[in-house]
Design a protein around this motif. Structure first.
Motif, PDB file in Angstrom:
ATOM      1  N   LYS A  72       3.724   6.423  -5.310  1.00 14.91           N
ATOM      2  CA  LYS A  72       5.073   6.853  -5.655  1.00 14.91           C
ATOM      3  C   LYS A  72       6.127   5.859  -5.187  1.00 14.91           C
ATOM      4  CE  LYS A  72       3.797  11.672  -5.344  1.00 14.91           C
ATOM      5  NZ  LYS A  72       3.757  12.827  -4.500  1.00 14.91           N
ATOM      6  N   SER A  73       5.958   5.322  -3.990  1.00 15.54           N
ATOM      7  CA  SER A  73       6.984   4.476  -3.394  1.00 15.54           C
ATOM      8  C   SER A  73       6.572   3.018  -3.270  1.00 15.54           C
ATOM      9  CB  SER A  73       7.341   5.005  -1.994  1.00 15.54           C
ATOM     10  OG  SER A  73       7.829   6.326  -2.088  1.00 15.54           O
ATOM     11  N   PHE A  74       5.329   2.685  -3.640  1.00 16.42           N
ATOM     12  CA  PHE A  74       4.821   1.327  -3.474  1.00 16.42           C
ATOM     13  C   PHE A  74       4.098   0.860  -4.730  1.00 16.42           C
ATOM     14  CE2 PHE A  74       5.438   2.693   0.833  1.00 16.42           C
ATOM     15  CZ  PHE A  74       5.810   1.538   1.518  1.00 16.42           C
ATOM     16  N   ASP A  75       4.121  -0.462  -4.935  1.00 18.17           N
ATOM     17  CA  ASP A  75       3.314  -1.116  -5.955  1.00 18.17           C
ATOM     18  C   ASP A  75       2.181  -1.828  -5.233  1.00 18.17           C
ATOM     19  OD1 ASP A  75       4.904  -0.423  -8.218  1.00 18.17           O
ATOM     20  OD2 ASP A  75       6.360  -1.947  -7.601  1.00 18.17           O
ATOM     21  N   TYR A  76       0.987  -1.765  -5.783  1.00 16.61           N
ATOM     22  CA  TYR A  76      -0.199  -2.314  -5.135  1.00 16.61           C
ATOM     23  C   TYR A  76      -0.736  -3.496  -5.937  1.00 16.61           C
ATOM     24  CZ  TYR A  76       0.130   1.960  -2.480  1.00 16.61           C
ATOM     25  OH  TYR A  76       0.593   2.973  -1.673  1.00 16.61           O
ATOM     26  N   SER A  77      -1.181  -4.531  -5.201  1.00 20.74           N
ATOM     27  CA  SER A  77      -1.743  -5.710  -5.856  1.00 20.74           C
ATOM     28  C   SER A  77      -2.844  -6.289  -4.976  1.00 20.74           C
ATOM     29  CB  SER A  77      -0.662  -6.756  -6.104  1.00 20.74           C
ATOM     30  OG  SER A  77      -0.107  -7.197  -4.873  1.00 20.74           O
ATOM     31  N   ILE A  78      -3.649  -7.171  -5.576  1.00 20.35           N
ATOM     32  CA  ILE A  78      -4.709  -7.863  -4.847  1.00 20.35           C
ATOM     33  C   ILE A  78      -4.428  -9.354  -4.956  1.00 20.35           C
ATOM     34  CG2 ILE A  78      -7.178  -8.270  -4.637  1.00 20.35           C
ATOM     35  CD1 ILE A  78      -7.599  -5.575  -6.056  1.00 20.35           C
ATOM     36  N   ASP A  79      -4.240 -10.025  -3.830  1.00 15.04           N
ATOM     37  CA  ASP A  79      -3.976 -11.455  -3.776  1.00 15.04           C
ATOM     38  C   ASP A  79      -5.206 -12.174  -3.222  1.00 15.04           C
ATOM     39  OD1 ASP A  79      -1.372 -10.726  -4.497  1.00 15.04           O
ATOM     40  OD2 ASP A  79      -0.668 -10.749  -2.430  1.00 15.04           O
ATOM     41  N   ASN A  80      -5.297 -13.457  -3.471  1.00 17.01           N
ATOM     42  CA  ASN A  80      -6.361 -14.307  -2.918  1.00 17.01           C
ATOM     43  C   ASN A  80      -7.752 -13.740  -3.188  1.00 17.01           C
ATOM     44  OD1 ASN A  80      -4.231 -15.821  -1.809  1.00 17.01           O
ATOM     45  ND2 ASN A  80      -4.268 -14.602   0.052  1.00 17.01           N
ATOM     46  N   GLN A  81      -7.935 -13.170  -4.346  1.00 18.41           N
ATOM     47  CA  GLN A  81      -9.223 -12.549  -4.663  1.00 18.41           C
ATOM     48  C   GLN A  81     -10.244 -13.623  -5.058  1.00 18.41           C
ATOM     49  OE1 GLN A  81      -9.135  -9.754  -7.928  1.00 18.41           O
ATOM     50  NE2 GLN A  81     -10.706  -8.494  -6.987  1.00 18.41           N
ATOM     51  N   SER A  82     -11.347 -13.658  -4.339  1.00 18.26           N
ATOM     52  CA  SER A  82     -12.452 -14.566  -4.658  1.00 18.26           C
ATOM     53  C   SER A  82     -13.752 -13.819  -4.389  1.00 18.26           C
ATOM     54  CB  SER A  82     -12.367 -15.839  -3.819  1.00 18.26           C
ATOM     55  OG  SER A  82     -12.691 -15.561  -2.474  1.00 18.26           O
TER      56      SER A  82
END
Length: 136
Positions: free
Chosen positions: A76-86
């Protein structure tokens, strides 16, 4: 000619009441806003911890983190992402939504469980902050 007794409030009395209400509101409203922000900020660590477990389960099944996605259903209050994925690394990130007055919040965790956070402008480099005072 004698005037009958008058009942009611004078303008001065009403102005004093308005001033007192204004003073109380100026103290209570910022405290309430901080309380709401703290409540909304609890969403990110909970969802990141859950996503981290899912990432490790994905790795156990596939021997890689590539292809793993994390989309919490109750965001609701945050956007989620995945960085540096290997194949062997990832960083999960929760970024506060400015539209929900959470723009100054950010939480991260990586495959080694290294956590960082920014809680309403206060930075925590080794944990997820739970308040703007800097306590973990």
């Amino acid at each position: 000619m004698k005037r009958p007794n008058q009942y009611g409030f004078s303008l001065i009395e009403m102005m004093i009441v308005v001033a007192i209400i204004g003073l109380l509101a100026s103290i209570a409203v910022p405290g309430y806003q901080d309380y709401v922000k703290s409540g909304n900020a609890a969403e990110a660590p909970a969802n990141l911890a859950n996503c981290r477990v899912q990432a490790e389960q994905f790795f156990q099944d596939n021997f890689t983190y590539v292809g793993f996605v994390c989309v919490p259903s109750d965001a609701k209050s945050f956007d989620y992402s995945i960085d540096n994925q290997s194949a062997t690394t990832y960083t999960l990130r929760a970024t506060g939504r400015a539209s929900n007055n959470m723009g100054a919040f950010e939480f991260t965790v990586n495959q080694d469980n290294a956590k960082t956070s920014k809680f309403d402008g206060t930075v925590g480099s080794s944990c997820w902050l739970t308040s703007s005072s800097g306590s973990c």
